[in-house]
Motif scaffolding. Structure first.
Motif, PDB file in Angstrom:
ATOM      1  N   ASP A   1     100.754 -55.093 -37.464  1.00  0.00           N
ATOM      2  CA  ASP A   1      99.660 -54.908 -36.512  1.00  0.00           C
ATOM      3  C   ASP A   1     100.062 -54.009 -35.345  1.00  0.00           C
ATOM      4  O   ASP A   1      99.242 -53.254 -34.825  1.00  0.00           O
ATOM      5  CB  ASP A   1      99.192 -56.260 -35.984  1.00  0.00           C
ATOM      6  N   SER A   2     101.315 -54.085 -34.964  1.00  0.00           N
ATOM      7  CA  SER A   2     101.778 -53.341 -33.789  1.00  0.00           C
ATOM      8  C   SER A   2     101.762 -51.823 -33.997  1.00  0.00           C
ATOM      9  O   SER A   2     101.795 -51.071 -33.023  1.00  0.00           O
ATOM     10  CB  SER A   2     103.191 -53.783 -33.405  1.00  0.00           C
TER      11      SER A   2
ATOM     12  N   LYS B   1      99.681 -50.336 -36.662  1.00  0.00           N
ATOM     13  CA  LYS B   1      98.501 -49.970 -37.456  1.00  0.00           C
ATOM     14  C   LYS B   1      97.647 -48.971 -36.691  1.00  0.00           C
ATOM     15  O   LYS B   1      97.358 -49.152 -35.511  1.00  0.00           O
ATOM     16  CB  LYS B   1      97.710 -51.225 -37.783  1.00  0.00           C
TER      17      LYS B   1
END
Length: 118
Positions: A62-63, A65
Motif C-alpha cells: 500500500d505504501s 501503490k
C-alpha cells in the motif's frame, strides 16, 4: 555463483524518480516470481512489489501503490522497479529476491541504497 545483483540506487529529492534494476541468475530464477523488498536502518525487510514470471500480474504494498511499478525482461534476466514521486520514507536499501506470495525465498544480494531527501 552470484544470484542477484541490484543497481540503480542513489540520492534523490522528494518528488524525483529512480529506476532500479536486478540482474538475476537465469538458471535459478527464469521461471520464478520475483519481488522487490527494502530495509530501512534498524528495521526488517519490507515487501514492496512482486511480479509473476509470465508478467501476468503484479502486486504492491500500500505504501508504494500508484507510485512504483515493477516489470521484468526475462530475455535479459532483469527485474526493474520504477519509482516515481519518491518520499523521504522510501529511503532504504532495496533488494530483489524470488518470492512466494509476498515472502522472499533464498539469499539476499548486496542491495542498492536509495536515499531521498526532503
Amino acid at each position: 555463483q552470484v544470484q542477484l545483483v541490484e543497481s540503480g540506487g542513489g540520492l534523490a529529492q522528494a518528488g524525483d524518480s529512480l529506476k532500479l534494476s536486478c540482474l538475476f541468475n537465469g538458471r535459478t530464477f527464469s521461471r520464478a516470481d520475483m519481488g522487490w523488498f527494502r530495509q530501512a536502518p534498524g528495521k526488517e525487510h519490507e515487501f514492496v512489489a512482486r511480479i509473476t514470471w509470465r508478467k501476468l500480474s503484479s502486486f504492491y504494498a500500500d505504501s508504494v501503490k500508484g507510485r512504483f511499478t515493477i516489470s521484468r525482461d526475462n530475455a535479459k534476466n532483469t527485474v526493474y522497479l520504477q519509482m516515481n514521486s519518491l518520499k523521504p520514507e522510501d529511503t532504504a536499501v532495496y533488494y530483489c529476491n524470488s518470492v512466494v506470495d509476498t515472502y522472499p525465498v533464498g539469499s539476499w544480494g548486496q542491495g542498492t541504497q536509495v536515499t531521498v531527501s526532503s
